[in-house]
Motif scaffolding. Structure first.
Motif, PDB file in Angstrom:
ATOM      1  N   GLN A 247      87.153 101.453 -38.670  1.00 34.51           N
ATOM      2  CA  GLN A 247      86.255 101.003 -39.735  1.00 34.51           C
ATOM      3  C   GLN A 247      85.557 102.190 -40.399  1.00 34.51           C
ATOM      4  O   GLN A 247      85.341 102.190 -41.620  1.00 34.51           O
ATOM      5  CB  GLN A 247      85.246 100.010 -39.167  1.00 34.51           C
ATOM      6  N   GLU A 248      85.227 103.202 -39.603  1.00 34.21           N
ATOM      7  CA  GLU A 248      84.666 104.431 -40.182  1.00 34.21           C
ATOM      8  C   GLU A 248      85.672 105.083 -41.131  1.00 34.21           C
ATOM      9  O   GLU A 248      85.311 105.587 -42.197  1.00 34.21           O
ATOM     10  CB  GLU A 248      84.292 105.404 -39.063  1.00 34.21           C
ATOM     11  N   GLU A 249      86.937 105.055 -40.744  1.00 31.01           N
ATOM     12  CA  GLU A 249      87.968 105.665 -41.589  1.00 31.01           C
ATOM     13  C   GLU A 249      88.210 104.833 -42.847  1.00 31.01           C
ATOM     14  O   GLU A 249      88.459 105.393 -43.924  1.00 31.01           O
ATOM     15  CB  GLU A 249      89.249 105.827 -40.778  1.00 31.01           C
ATOM     16  N   VAL A 250      88.137 103.510 -42.728  1.00 31.31           N
ATOM     17  CA  VAL A 250      88.251 102.656 -43.916  1.00 31.31           C
ATOM     18  C   VAL A 250      87.105 102.950 -44.883  1.00 31.31           C
ATOM     19  O   VAL A 250      87.304 103.041 -46.099  1.00 31.31           O
ATOM     20  CB  VAL A 250      88.252 101.165 -43.515  1.00 31.31           C
ATOM     21  N   LEU A 251      85.898 103.133 -44.344  1.00 29.47           N
ATOM     22  CA  LEU A 251      84.745 103.466 -45.186  1.00 29.47           C
ATOM     23  C   LEU A 251      84.967 104.797 -45.896  1.00 29.47           C
ATOM     24  O   LEU A 251      84.681 104.935 -47.097  1.00 29.47           O
ATOM     25  CB  LEU A 251      83.471 103.521 -44.339  1.00 29.47           C
ATOM     26  N   ARG A 252      85.483 105.783 -45.167  1.00 28.94           N
ATOM     27  CA  ARG A 252      85.754 107.091 -45.782  1.00 28.94           C
ATOM     28  C   ARG A 252      86.782 106.952 -46.901  1.00 28.94           C
ATOM     29  O   ARG A 252      86.671 107.590 -47.957  1.00 28.94           O
ATOM     30  CB  ARG A 252      86.252 108.062 -44.708  1.00 28.94           C
ATOM     31  N   TYR A 253      87.768 106.106 -46.678  1.00 26.80           N
ATOM     32  CA  TYR A 253      88.786 105.844 -47.697  1.00 26.80           C
ATOM     33  C   TYR A 253      88.162 105.201 -48.937  1.00 26.80           C
ATOM     34  O   TYR A 253      88.419 105.611 -50.076  1.00 26.80           O
ATOM     35  CB  TYR A 253      89.874 104.953 -47.099  1.00 26.80           C
ATOM     36  N   LEU A 254      87.314 104.198 -48.745  1.00 27.32           N
ATOM     37  CA  LEU A 254      86.657 103.531 -49.871  1.00 27.32           C
ATOM     38  C   LEU A 254      85.765 104.497 -50.642  1.00 27.32           C
ATOM     39  O   LEU A 254      85.753 104.502 -51.882  1.00 27.32           O
ATOM     40  CB  LEU A 254      85.841 102.340 -49.374  1.00 27.32           C
ATOM     41  N   GLU A 255      85.007 105.310 -49.921  1.00 29.00           N
ATOM     42  CA  GLU A 255      84.108 106.255 -50.586  1.00 29.00           C
ATOM     43  C   GLU A 255      84.888 107.338 -51.323  1.00 29.00           C
ATOM     44  O   GLU A 255      84.452 107.830 -52.373  1.00 29.00           O
ATOM     45  CB  GLU A 255      83.167 106.875 -49.554  1.00 29.00           C
ATOM     46  N   ASP A 256      86.048 107.704 -50.773  1.00 28.44           N
ATOM     47  CA  ASP A 256      86.879 108.706 -51.445  1.00 28.44           C
ATOM     48  C   ASP A 256      87.439 108.152 -52.753  1.00 28.44           C
ATOM     49  O   ASP A 256      87.546 108.879 -53.752  1.00 28.44           O
ATOM     50  CB  ASP A 256      88.019 109.123 -50.504  1.00 28.44           C
ATOM     51  N   GLU A 257      87.794 106.868 -52.762  1.00 26.70           N
ATOM     52  CA  GLU A 257      88.363 106.242 -53.957  1.00 26.70           C
ATOM     53  C   GLU A 257      87.291 105.759 -54.935  1.00 26.70           C
ATOM     54  O   GLU A 257      87.561 105.620 -56.131  1.00 26.70           O
ATOM     55  CB  GLU A 257      89.247 105.059 -53.542  1.00 26.70           C
TER      56      GLU A 257
END
Length: 728
Positions: A458-468
């Motif tokens: 979930q932390e990695e999904v958040l990083r992905y969303l913030e990157d996009e």
């Protein structure tokens, strides 16, 4: 003080003579004279060996004649043979033989022979009291044997590498060895740990240089496949155009992991892929549920190997139910061709197999596996000794028609050692048959993405969303969406398409409003893989509901029919054909699918594809009551077109008539003889046959003016155009 102690003090040159008791000096002086005499004699003998060896190597090049029967056999001169008759330096002897018979192109390597002779003499004289060096000596001899084989097989390539840093390192290190020996070091025994470490360090550097040299020669020879690949039988081998990880496929999203995500999984797989040890598992299996990022991880592995490891060959095959990479007959044949591009030794054996049986590319999977992959690879294995393994990445195997059988055959061949030198990374959903087959795989070579810590993903999904969505970084609704994702990356990717649509530009405020609404709708309690509602199902439902909102009942039914038809036939369908199958005009079809842009792509030539197979599954389950009637309609309307093709072929006495009649009857047999009727497979076959037969009619110039379907005629005209075929 004993005489031995005095001798060690004196020969070490670390003390003055007056440190030794007077009564021992006369005996010690005599001993010293004896030692000096033997050292000088040894150096003289060594010089003779170098002279004999150098003469052995250069005489043939300068005179073209053999000096003796021994030389004619490619062996060193007799004094040298006598000195080493009882040693095990077979690799060195083979190297001497190859260098003696080689051209002047290998002169820089020939210049190292004297140093190699000195190094071997040191090992032979000191091995009795330095057992720790035996392993290094064995490695040296093994590498000299491999270098000799490489030189014998590919002298032209080897000659082009004589200016490399490996040769310079060999010359420098072996010159130092000869110098140490000339100065009397290591005459009879290794007398100190420092001497032993010096010998090991020099030998290790020499061994590493030999290793890099043989790898460079071998890899260069393996990649020199241009001439072989020009052979017609190889060029005619069937290949899936959409299989490579870099393939440009409209509507299919393949990308690498966002930096800082999936690091642990990526490190584990790359470590396995580059492990050259004999006990490394040849097959690595990564499993995960739909949308957990298997394809993205596999893409990243391919990208990093290709970018960072030029010394490692990598080939990829990414399966997709929507593309040609789903076909059984293209799986092994594509891998075989790509492997042939990376390995000349394998390509040679593959060429022989295809020359013997031209139709191997059309055979079933088990035949292709045996005769196109396993056989040629194992038969050419001796040419790849000590080269780094080739890494094969096969993604989403469960989406290939023969994925389960492929896993079974690959694992069987690997267990029997028939695919030595290949590392195979397989990814798939946890399909029961594949799970059962992969149970014996050693634990370190298995990764179940569902076992990865949920909070970490979930932390990695958040990083992905913030990157996009950098404008929304730090906002609580992104955190809520990441938590609601349950570690499903496709959930986040679908949300991104909703707020970053190319069809509709949204301001930051509008994006934030949509994201808040989705976050509010998402439930924290989600279930995966047990038949109950999943987080993806909820998201897909909201997308479909939004697309059909505020429509009258009849309008919604029409648009639902368009959606079900688009996902019920053979994918990818193109809009004109899909509109005909659904019985609607193209404008309605376009408007319907455009509203579903977060989950369906309309690409070039109006080609329709879902972004992810999980949406197809969702629709088929959600509309399971309606899907049978949709399948029946698709088959019936496709059969109408097949019958039209039959009539065209009859009118023009085409040789294709018999095949068209067979397919027409086959469509009717589905309904009367197949107990599974109606299923998705019937609709796919019917769609493909109708397109194929009408395209064949169009290509042969058979007129279509009488057909009351101008949009289909126009569509067929595009299908047969050269530009369309190149783009496709």
């Amino acid at each position: 003080m004993s005489l031995l102690a005095c001798f060690k003090l004196f020969t070490s040159r670390k003390v003055r003579l007056d440190c030794i008791p007077p009564e021992s000096r006369i005996e010690l002086a005599a001993a010293r004279r004896s030692v000096d005499s033997k050292i000088n004699a040894g150096n003289a003998q060594h010089d003779e060996h170098l002279k004999a060896t150098s003469s052995l190597i250069t005489d043939n090049a300068s005179t073209g004649k053999e000096a003796s029967d021994d030389a004619a056999e490619g062996l060193p001169a007799k004094p040298f043979i006598k000195r080493y008759a009882n040693t095990s330096w077979a690799g060195f002897k083979l190297l001497l033989k190859v260098l003696k018979e080689s051209s002047d192109g290998l002169t820089p390597l020939k210049a190292t022979v004297g140093g190699l002779v000195a190094l071997i003499e040191i090992y032979d004289r000191t091995k009795s009291n330095a057992s720790g060096t035996e392993e290094v000596a064995q490695r040296l001899d093994r590498l000299m044997r491999i270098v000799a084989k490489r030189l014998g097989d590919d002298e032209k390539i080897a000659s082009s590498l004589m200016g490399s840093s490996y040769i310079e390192t060999l010359q420098e290190q072996l010159k130092e060895v000869a110098l140490l020996k000339r100065h009397g070091r290591f005459q009879r025994a290794i007398e100190s740990a420092q001497d032993e470490e010096t010998l090991k360090a020099i030998s290790g550097t020499v061994a590493n240089a030999l290793q890099e040299l043989q790898l460079e020669i071998g890899l260069s020879a393996e990649k020199d496949t241009r001439a072989i690949l020009q052979e017609t039988v190889l060029q005619n081998l069937g290949r899936a155009k959409a299989a490579a990880y870099t393939a440009a496929v409209s509507g299919v999203s393949r990308r690498s992991c966002t930096p800082g995500t999936r690091d642990s999984v990526l490190t584990d797989i790359l470590t396995w892929a580059l492990d050259e040890s004999g006990d490394c598992a040849p097959v690595y299996w990564m499993s995960g549920l739909a949308g957990q990022g298997k394809t993205t991880i596999a893409h990243t592995i391919c990208e990093r190997l290709e970018r960072d490891r030029q010394d490692v060959s990598m080939i990829s095959f990414f399966c997709s139910r929507q593309l040609d990479s789903s076909q059984e007959k293209l799986l092994v044949s594509t891998l075989a061709f790509e492997l042939a591009e990376s390995s000349a030794s394998y390509a040679t054996e593959l060429l022989h197999a295809l020359q013997a049986e031209h139709n191997l590319g059309d055979q079933k999977l088990s035949v292709q596996m045996s005769k196109l992959l396993v056989g040629p690879w194992s038969q050419s294995a001796h040419r790849r000794e000590s080269l780094r393994p080739v890494v094969v990445v096969v993604d989403a195997l469960d989406e290939n028609d023969a994925g389960t059988e492929f896993v079974e055959l690959i694992l069987s061949a690997s267990r029997q050692g028939q695919l030595a030198g290949i590392r195979i990374l397989i990814t798939s959903r946890p399909v029961p048959d594949i799970v059962h087959l992969c149970e014996p795989i050693e634990g370190r070579a298995v990764c179940n993405l569902n076992d990865v810590s949920r909070w970490l993903v979930q932390e990695e999904v958040l990083r992905y969303l913030e990157d996009e969505l950098p404008d929304h970084s730090g906002e609580h609704y992104l955190v809520d969406l990441a938590n609601a994702s349950s570690g499903i990356f496709i959930y986040a990717a679908t949300i991104l398409r909703m707020v970053k649509s190319s069809h509709r530009r949204r301001t930051r405020t509008e994006q934030a409003s949509t994201l808040r609404q989705l976050a509010d709708q998402a439930s924290i309690s989600r279930f995966l893989g047990d038949g109950r509602t999943t987080v993806l199902d909820d998201l897909y439902k909201s997308i479909v509901d939004e697309a059909f909102r505020d429509l009258r009942v009849a309008e919604r039914e029409t648009r639902e029919l368009v959606l079900l038809t688009a996902l019920g036939g053979s994918l990818p369908l193109e809009l004109p054909w899909m509109a005909y199958l659904a019985g609607v005009d193209e404008e309605i079809a376009w408007v319907t699918l455009e509203a579903l842009h977060p989950v369906i792509s309309i690409g070039k030539y109006a080609r329709i594809r879902p972004y992810h197979e999980s949406f197809v599954d969702f629709i088929h389950v959600s509309y399971q009551a309606q899907m049978p009637s949709v399948f029946i309609t698709i088959v019936h309307r496709s059969t109408t077109l097949i019958d039209a093709a039959v009539e065209l072929f009859e009118r023009h006495e085409s040789p294709l008539l018999e095949n068209a009649q067979f397919e027409s009857q086959r469509m009717r047999d589905f309904e009367t003889t197949d107990p599974r009727w109606p299923i998705h497979g019937h609709a796919r076959v019917a769609t493909n046959n109708a397109i194929r037969l009408l395209t064949q009619a169009y290509e042969r110039g058979i007129p279509f003016q009488w057909m009351d379907m101008p949009e289909i005629v126009q569509y067929l005209g595009r299908l047969v155009s050269q530009k369309y075929r190149e783009d496709r």
